[in-house]
Design a protein around this motif. Structure first.
Motif, PDB file in Angstrom:
ATOM      1  N   ASP A  66      -4.238  -4.850  -5.339  1.00 21.84           N
ATOM      2  CA  ASP A  66      -4.542  -6.147  -5.955  1.00 21.84           C
ATOM      3  C   ASP A  66      -3.431  -7.156  -5.705  1.00 21.84           C
ATOM      4  OD1 ASP A  66      -6.935  -5.218  -6.904  1.00 21.84           O
ATOM      5  OD2 ASP A  66      -6.256  -4.918  -8.972  1.00 21.84           O
ATOM      6  N   TYR A  67      -2.188  -6.707  -5.747  1.00 23.56           N
ATOM      7  CA  TYR A  67      -1.038  -7.600  -5.554  1.00 23.56           C
ATOM      8  C   TYR A  67      -1.097  -8.258  -4.180  1.00 23.56           C
ATOM      9  CZ  TYR A  67       3.853  -9.145  -5.274  1.00 23.56           C
ATOM     10  OH  TYR A  67       4.999  -9.901  -5.123  1.00 23.56           O
ATOM     11  N   SER A 119      -1.447   2.333  -4.634  1.00 24.33           N
ATOM     12  CA  SER A 119      -2.029   2.226  -5.969  1.00 24.33           C
ATOM     13  C   SER A 119      -2.974   1.034  -6.027  1.00 24.33           C
ATOM     14  CB  SER A 119      -0.928   2.047  -7.011  1.00 24.33           C
ATOM     15  OG  SER A 119      -0.301   0.786  -6.856  1.00 24.33           O
ATOM     16  N   ASP A 178      -2.944  -1.249  -8.258  1.00 24.67           N
ATOM     17  CA  ASP A 178      -2.141  -2.430  -8.584  1.00 24.67           C
ATOM     18  C   ASP A 178      -1.542  -3.046  -7.325  1.00 24.67           C
ATOM     19  OD1 ASP A 178      -2.693  -2.191 -11.251  1.00 24.67           O
ATOM     20  OD2 ASP A 178      -0.784  -1.242 -11.780  1.00 24.67           O
TER      21      ASP A 178
END
Length: 302
Positions: free
Chosen positions: A221-222, A216, A218
């Motif tokens: 980015d994490y 994903s 997210d």
């Protein structure tokens, strides 16, 4: 359990002298571990490659007490989250630190596995947090200061070091003993040709081995650590070669910019040539001094 691990440490030092190997976790209580048929592999050719790590450890190298500076560095070898280049970017680096009076601990961290782990994407970070806590808790026995414990990582190991430096406060496993009440924050970190971004300039193998082929946004980015820098991220040293075609130099540039914007002390050495994975660079006239530049930088933090 803390007393048991400390006893194991003291016994192993008595037997082995300067070098000792300590388990990161008590037996049968390793977070996110699944019993499986997977076995750890050691393959020695030009370098020692370790894969499918089942029982993570730290291998401790200590300078003589007369030479000790009181600093310690945990070392995360690279290998794309598939193998660990254990001597090339691990034990050889530890021996170098010892010549400078700095204690060094090579972290044999677990590599993401669908067979022997649950929620594999957090497993390297789990082991990295635990390693810092274990060393800090035993600082007196290692003859180091608990506020002078840094990390260094190479390539994917640099990604892990940067992940630790930006996610050290996050609870990624349930505490199992008193060690886990200790801070996992490194006091400084050095990143050698690190994977930083999981975006367009990433090393695809490192990214896929950790978070899969279709993660994903997210999750991307994490684990893109340039996006996770805060004011608490440790002082950072970076080094990279411009002609690195495996992990583009823009990874280091992104992280340098991110820490600089947060007002964090940072230094960066970009070399015109060197490619990827050059380790200590001892056979290259313009690379062989990067280690001394790092030692100078560590000394400047005292």
């Amino acid at each position: 359990m803390k007393n048991i691990l400390l006893f194991m440490f003291l016994v192993s030092v008595k037997i082995a002298g300067q070098d000792t190997i300590m388990p990161l976790w008590p037996k049968d209580n390793i977070p996110n571990h699944l019993n499986s048929v997977e076995k750890e592999l050691h393959e020695q050719n030009e370098i020692l490659r370790i894969s499918k790590v089942q029982k993570p450890t730290i291998e401790v190298y200590l300078p003589s007490k007369l030479n000790a500076t009181g600093e310690a560095v945990l070392i995360f070898p690279g290998g794309g989250y598939r193998i660990l280049a254990y001597d090339w970017e691990g034990t050889d680096i530890a021996k170098f630190f010892n010549t400078k009076g700095i204690a060094a601990m090579v972290v044999k961290y677990r590599l993401p596995s669908d067979v022997s782990q649950t929620n594999k994407k957090f497993v390297p970070l789990i082991d990295a947090q635990r390693a810092v806590r274990l060393v800090r808790s035993n600082a007196e026995h290692f003859n180091v200061r608990p506020d002078k414990i840094g990390v260094i990582g190479f390539s994917a190991g640099g990604h892990l070091a940067a992940t630790l430096g930006t996610h050290f406060n996050e609870k990624v496993y349930e505490p199992i003993d008193s060690y886990d009440a200790v801070s996992a924050r490194p006091d400084f970190m050095a990143l050698g040709y690190p994977v930083i971004s999981f975006g367009e300039i990433t090393h695809q193998g490192t990214k896929e081995n950790l978070i899969g082929e279709n993660p994903s946004e997210d999750l991307v980015d994490y684990f893109s650590n340039d996006k996770q820098v805060t004011e608490l991220t440790p002082a950072t040293f970076l080094m990279h070669a411009t002609d690195d075609t495996v992990v583009p130099v823009e990874n280091s540039l992104l992280f340098y910019t991110a820490v600089k914007e947060k007002g964090i002390s940072a230094t960066m050495h970009i070399y015109p040539k060197g490619g990827h994975g050059f380790g200590l660079g001892l056979h290259d006239g313009h690379l062989k001094d990067w280690g001394d530049r790092m030692i100078d930088w560590i000394a400047s933090l005292r």
